[in-house]
Design a protein around this motif. Structure first.
Motif, PDB file in Angstrom:
ATOM      1  N   MET A   1       9.482  28.843   6.336  1.00 42.09           N
ATOM      2  CA  MET A   1       8.284  29.756   6.371  1.00 42.09           C
ATOM      3  C   MET A   1       7.132  28.550   7.073  1.00 42.09           C
ATOM      4  N   ILE A   2       6.309  29.532   8.312  1.00 42.15           N
ATOM      5  CA  ILE A   2       5.713  28.974   8.440  1.00 42.15           C
ATOM      6  C   ILE A   2       3.639  29.655   7.834  1.00 42.15           C
ATOM      7  N   GLY A   3       3.630  28.557   7.232  1.00 37.38           N
ATOM      8  CA  GLY A   3       2.013  28.175   6.963  1.00 37.38           C
ATOM      9  C   GLY A   3       1.118  28.374   7.953  1.00 37.38           C
ATOM     10  N   LYS A   4       0.991  28.356   8.309  1.00 39.30           N
ATOM     11  CA  LYS A   4      -0.495  27.686   9.790  1.00 39.30           C
ATOM     12  C   LYS A   4      -0.011  27.206  10.894  1.00 39.30           C
ATOM     13  N   LEU A   5      -0.766  28.209  11.595  1.00 39.14           N
ATOM     14  CA  LEU A   5      -0.078  27.371  13.190  1.00 39.14           C
ATOM     15  C   LEU A   5      -1.763  27.240  13.863  1.00 39.14           C
TER      16      LEU A   5
ATOM     17  N   TYR B   1       4.066  31.381  20.042  1.00 37.82           N
ATOM     18  CA  TYR B   1       4.818  32.107  18.940  1.00 37.82           C
ATOM     19  C   TYR B   1       3.244  34.138  19.091  1.00 37.82           C
TER      20      TYR B   1
ATOM     21  N   VAL C   1      -1.118  31.986   8.854  1.00 38.06           N
ATOM     22  CA  VAL C   1      -0.088  32.808   9.146  1.00 38.06           C
ATOM     23  C   VAL C   1       0.855  33.448   7.244  1.00 38.06           C
TER      24      VAL C   1
ATOM     25  N   THR D   1       4.335  34.703   6.740  1.00 33.23           N
ATOM     26  CA  THR D   1       5.692  35.419   7.553  1.00 33.23           C
ATOM     27  C   THR D   1       6.291  36.129   6.628  1.00 33.23           C
TER      28      THR D   1
ATOM     29  N   LEU E   1       5.013  37.627  11.986  1.00 31.47           N
ATOM     30  CA  LEU E   1       4.585  36.874  11.665  1.00 31.47           C
ATOM     31  C   LEU E   1       2.878  36.999  11.946  1.00 31.47           C
TER      32      LEU E   1
END
Length: 210
Positions: free
Chosen positions: A1-5, A26, A48, A50, A59
């Motif tokens: 899982m993506i939490g920050k970009l 993204y 982010v 997800t 996202l």
């Protein structure tokens, strides 16, 4: 899982932006308020959320934790999905939503495109207990906000609203009246200082009694 970009904003479109992280672009959906803080070809750090479904992975990006938390809270209401939650957050800042819930003021939600009377009533009914009139924002939320920004940012819009309402209440103004004054002023002056907020709130009350 993506939490920050964290990367360069490649492009901005209607309802979403593309952020380049290490050569990978993204696509991130976001509110209008988060979108307004982004500039193409400049670097940004985005929180982010997800969402994974059978047919897609989406996202959703947020400029700060207050907006991300409110995004999830709004979706706990029947009839509020990701698109509606972003629509509400495009029109109302998290602190405005919390003030509206605390005061049980559905007119704030009715001002959002796509929100009718039934949905506004449902939002108030299902979320009002999360932000009781005795305190617009929980101490935990204030502490988390201060911890994220450090001591120099302790008076975020979240903490500042609580401080102003508390100060007005100490001067003999009812909490509901104080909440309404603070809500109105912050809506039109989001970058206002705590001292100016209290001064204008007192002036607003004085003007209304003339």
């Amino acid at each position: 899982m993506i939490g920050k970009l964290k990367g360069k904003i490649d492009s901005i479109d209607d309802g979403y932006f593309i952020i380049d992280v290490g050569g990978v672009g993204y696509m991130v959906y976001c509110s209008g308020k988060t979108m307004s803080k982004l500039v193409p070809d400049e670097y940004a750090e985005i929180l982010v959320e997800t969402h994974v479904r059978e047919d897609h992975i989406h996202l959703y990006g947020f400029y700060d934790m207050d907006e991300k938390s409110m995004f999830n809270i709004l979706q706990s209401v029947k009839g509020v999905g990701t698109r509606m939650a972003l629509g509400i957050l495009s029109h109302l800042a998290p602190v405005e939503i919390q003030l509206a819930l605390s005061a049980q003021d559905k007119t704030m939600f009715l001002s959002v495109s796509g929100v009718g009377k039934k949905l506004a009533d449902r939002i108030i009914t299902e979320l009002k207990d999360k932000f009781p009139s005795t305190g617009v924002i929980s101490p935990a939320a204030m502490a988390a906000s201060a911890a994220r920004g450090g001591a120099s940012q302790a008076h975020s819009s979240v903490g500042m609203a609580n401080d102003a309402i508390s100060a007005l209440a100490n001067l003999g103004i009812s909490k509901i009246d104080a909440q309404n004054r603070v809500q109105t002023i912050i809506a039109s002056n989001p970058d206002i200082s705590i001292n100016e907020l209290i001064r204008l709130a007192l002036k607003t009350g004085a003007s209304s009694t003339i």
